[in-house]
Design a protein around this motif. Structure first.
Motif: not given
Length: 158
Positions: A40-43, A99-101, A139-146, A148-154
């Motif tokens: 999913q992440m690769q797609l 994936a972070l706990p 595109m900025g908001a889309l990149g930030q959404s990615c 933001g998730c990576h910062d806290d959950y990956r």
């Protein structure tokens, strides 16, 4: 007497086969979920990269390709990905996982981050085929959404 022994042997073999299959299914279930979410992440990365390269001017803008990529991101965001995140598949529990706990301990925050991705993807979808300026604006908001998730959950690549 021989018939009973053969039947018992058959039943024992069947029970061991079924039990072994159950163990094998249990062992492959979690890695399959991890592999699926990595896919999913690769797609997501593939389609996001296409849009990002256009927005940065690294590849020529193509309205059809931009729209198809944005449509694909929205489709990914709309799918039910909950089965890909079973408990016990955090990076500390499955070697291949990043994936972070916090995904499980902060499920509401993770769900909000995923929703933010879906919202940003939908905004890009609305403009992707209409020109480079509209794409760049979203595109900025889309990149930030990615991010933001990576910062806290990956687990970071660093």
């Amino acid at each position: 007497m021989m018939q009973i022994s053969t039947t018992r042997s058959f039943l024992l073999l069947a029970a061991l086969t079924i039990g072994g299959a159950g163990i094998a299914i249990g062992q492959t279930e979690v890695p399959a979920a991890v592999k699926a979410r990595q896919g999913q992440m690769q797609l997501q990365s593939f389609y996001l990269s296409t849009l990002g390269e256009m927005a940065r001017g690294n590849i020529d803008y193509d309205a059809d390709a931009a729209q198809a990529s944005a449509d694909s991101l929205v489709a990914i965001a709309a799918m039910d990905w909950d089965p890909l995140w079973p408990e016990g598949t955090a990076t500390s529990e499955v070697e291949a996982s990043r994936a972070l706990p916090a995904i499980w301990t902060d499920a509401e925050g993770y769900a909000a981050a995923w929703d933010a991705f879906g919202t940003a993807a939908a905004a890009v979808q609305g403009v992707a085929g209409g020109g480079l300026d509209g794409l760049r604006a979203e595109m900025g908001a889309l990149g930030q959404s990615c991010g933001g998730c990576h910062d806290d959950y990956r687990v970071s690549n660093d």
